[in-house]
Design an enzyme around this catalytic site. Structure first.
Site, PDB file in Angstrom:
ATOM      1  N   ARG A   1     -31.729  40.196  84.386  1.00  0.00           N
ATOM      2  CA  ARG A   1     -31.277  39.038  85.157  1.00  0.00           C
ATOM      3  C   ARG A   1     -31.952  37.748  84.713  1.00  0.00           C
ATOM      4  NH1 ARG A   1     -32.387  42.201  90.660  1.00  0.00           N
ATOM      5  NH2 ARG A   1     -33.855  43.103  89.202  1.00  0.00           N
TER       6      ARG A   1
ATOM      7  N   SER B   1     -31.513  44.252  95.123  1.00  0.00           N
ATOM      8  CA  SER B   1     -31.481  45.143  96.291  1.00  0.00           C
ATOM      9  C   SER B   1     -32.451  44.645  97.367  1.00  0.00           C
ATOM     10  CB  SER B   1     -31.860  46.568  95.892  1.00  0.00           C
ATOM     11  OG  SER B   1     -30.864  47.136  95.095  1.00  0.00           O
TER      12      SER B   1
ATOM     13  N   LYS C   1     -42.552  56.133  98.184  1.00  0.00           N
ATOM     14  CA  LYS C   1     -41.811  54.904  98.471  1.00  0.00           C
ATOM     15  C   LYS C   1     -40.966  55.072  99.728  1.00  0.00           C
ATOM     16  CE  LYS C   1     -39.349  51.636  95.606  1.00  0.00           C
ATOM     17  NZ  LYS C   1     -38.758  51.392  94.295  1.00  0.00           N
TER      18      LYS C   1
END
Ligand code: ADP
Length: 151
Positions: free
Chosen positions: A90, A127, A41
């Protein structure tokens, strides 16, 4: 002592993460914010920067520790003797995603995942959105704790 890990990339720490960690502290004796390192990543912030953002944001909170780990989250939990994983929710998309991970983790090890619902005022923060705002030179400071600074 009840300890939990709060795993994630934290690239960078946001007010959403901050909210979940602060509320997690009321449930656990220790929260280990665990930065998962994935060699494949690409991150916007280096591991050192991400650790520093979190350590600085919680400098006055002795119950919060920051570590980096590689590999499966449940293996890391076993390694450090932690029985709980803390995650934030969320929206329904988070729920579906987290549900699959939590079931898989439960198959792999006797570790419980504890979910906290995000506060209404931070529920839209991610993010990835913060990184997008930063890339496009927008004002990211309302989305992150003060410790998150760009060099
Ligand atoms: P990942 O790389 O696994 O997506 P993140 O660093 O984005 O990890 O997030 C780690 C944890 O924080 C996850 O449980 C995620 O759902 C939660 N989280 C992220 N943003 C928020 C937010 N705004 N409110 C509540 N929880 C959040």
């Amino acid at each position: 002592m009840k300890r939990a890990i709060f795993p994630g990339s934290f690239d960078p720490l946001t007010l959403g993460h901050y909210d979940i960690i602060k509320r997690g502290v009321t449930l656990f004796d220790e929260i280990i914010v665990a930065i998962g390192v994935n060699a494949d990543k690409k991150y916007m912030f280096s591991l050192d920067e991400r650790i520093q953002f979190i350590e600085e944001a919680f400098a006055d909170e002795p119950k919060i520790k920051v570590v980096a780990y590689k590999g499966l989250t449940v293996d890391f939990c076993k390694q450090i003797g932690v029985k709980f994983i803390l995650r934030g929710l969320r929206n329904p998309a988070d729920f579906e995603f987290e549900k699959a991970i939590a079931h898989t983790n439960r198959d792999l090890a006797p570790i419980e995942t504890v979910f906290l619902l995000t506060s209404a005022d931070t529920s839209y923060i991610a993010s990835s959105i913060v990184r997008d705002v930063i890339r496009n030179k927008g004002d990211y400071t309302k989305l992150v704790p003060k410790s998150v600074k760009i060099k």
